[in-house]
Design an enzyme around this catalytic site. Sequence first.
Site, mmCIF file in Angstrom:
data_model
loop_
_atom_site.group_PDB
_atom_site.id
_atom_site.type_symbol
_atom_site.label_atom_id
_atom_site.label_comp_id
_atom_site.label_asym_id
_atom_site.label_seq_id
_atom_site.Cartn_x
_atom_site.Cartn_y
_atom_site.Cartn_z
ATOM 1 N N THR A 174 0.962 -1.259 0.399
ATOM 2 C CA THR A 174 0.217 -0.215 -0.034
ATOM 3 C C THR A 174 1.030 1.383 0.283
ATOM 4 O OG1 THR A 174 -1.511 -0.976 1.216
ATOM 5 C CG2 THR A 174 -1.283 1.573 1.340
ATOM 6 N N ILE A 203 -12.639 -6.645 0.765
ATOM 7 C CA ILE A 203 -11.633 -5.594 1.369
ATOM 8 C C ILE A 203 -11.132 -4.949 2.318
ATOM 9 C CG2 ILE A 203 -12.663 -3.149 2.582
ATOM 10 C CD1 ILE A 203 -15.219 -3.587 1.301
ATOM 11 N N GLY A 204 -9.535 -4.623 2.262
ATOM 12 C CA GLY A 204 -8.203 -4.825 3.230
ATOM 13 C C GLY A 204 -8.767 -3.465 4.331
ATOM 14 N N ASP A 205 -7.716 -3.335 4.802
ATOM 15 C CA ASP A 205 -7.324 -2.231 5.795
ATOM 16 C C ASP A 205 -7.485 -0.571 5.390
ATOM 17 O OD1 ASP A 205 -4.346 -0.797 5.649
ATOM 18 O OD2 ASP A 205 -5.025 -3.415 5.084
ATOM 19 N N THR A 224 0.188 -0.385 6.775
ATOM 20 C CA THR A 224 1.048 -0.982 5.740
ATOM 21 C C THR A 224 0.743 -2.965 6.403
ATOM 22 O OG1 THR A 224 1.903 -0.822 3.175
ATOM 23 C CG2 THR A 224 2.912 -1.000 5.902
ATOM 24 N N GLY A 225 0.869 -3.594 4.950
ATOM 25 C CA GLY A 225 1.367 -4.830 5.253
ATOM 26 C C GLY A 225 -0.090 -6.172 5.344
ATOM 27 N N LYS A 226 -0.635 -6.814 6.330
ATOM 28 C CA LYS A 226 -1.675 -7.725 5.319
ATOM 29 C C LYS A 226 -3.045 -7.350 6.124
ATOM 30 C CE LYS A 226 -2.723 -12.098 6.738
ATOM 31 N NZ LYS A 226 -2.820 -13.473 7.745
ATOM 32 N N GLY A 227 -3.607 -6.817 5.058
ATOM 33 C CA GLY A 227 -4.994 -6.261 6.077
ATOM 34 C C GLY A 227 -5.571 -6.647 7.193
#
EC number: 3.4.19.5
Length: 306
Positions: A174, A203-205, A224-227
């Site tokens: 991201t 949908i992510g974070d 950022t990273g794994k949502g």
Amino acid sequence: PPERRKPREEGLRHCLQIGVEALKARKSPLDVVELVVRELENNEHFNAGIGSVLTNSGTVEMEASIMDGKSMKCGAVSGLSTVLNPISLARLVMEKTPHMYLAFQGAQDFAKQQGVETVDSSHFITAENVERLKLAIEANRVQIDYSQYNYTQPVQDDAEKELPVANGDSQIGTVGCVAVDSQGNLASATSTGGLVNKMVGRIGDTPLIGAGTYANELCAVSATGKGEAIIQATVARDVAALMEFKGLSLKEAADYVVHERTPKGTVGLIAVSAAGEIAMPFNTTGMFRACATEDGNSEIAIWPPA
């Protein structure tokens, strides 16, 4: 590898320069974070806008959010396939609607109403991301599971988030920006294409206020990273909450959230306080990040500090 790293470092350097110049020109932090994230969305080397990764159907679904610290007004969008700059649409949601979040067809209809620049969805599909999707499908993985197959750990970015990619390409993530001005006004913005080989509709974070993006009068945070891990830990809001309710410094709060509250290898963030303190912790192998202060100091880095 250098051929992947250098264009990203150059992109960060450029964005740092335009962000600093905008602040010096007395642009608001909200204007600055939108401006910087637009630049990142327009750079194919980052996973947002033109560089967005592909879903399991080979399509693009972009998402973004933006938040102003003083007013705590915010806007978010997801499921975009034709909007050139999702972060600017998120700001329009904040400023031109009674809502905070629009998604999929409703968001794209709103973009047309507002005269936002749109392009054919094929504009966002790059050869590099087609290849990434092919590798992910062959490995039968969403590009987040780096426990098997030759995936590197996620890298994140201050102007961008990072997730793992096959063949040592750990530069998918991201993009984000946080800013504070001389009066202590704060803002945060985050944008992404999501995960390689994600399910359509996932949908992510990034568009979730309090997870991927948050700003108040104390700090501004972009994660950022794994949502899924960021959502579970309400990462961005928790940094602000630890400052507000526990009296922690920005660095203490950010370090606690990243290193104590989230699984190793999943999260990084960039944050700034009203006093200008900067924090950029990550529990991944590395994180593309950049920062600059009013005294002329700046930093562009990937790996942990020595």
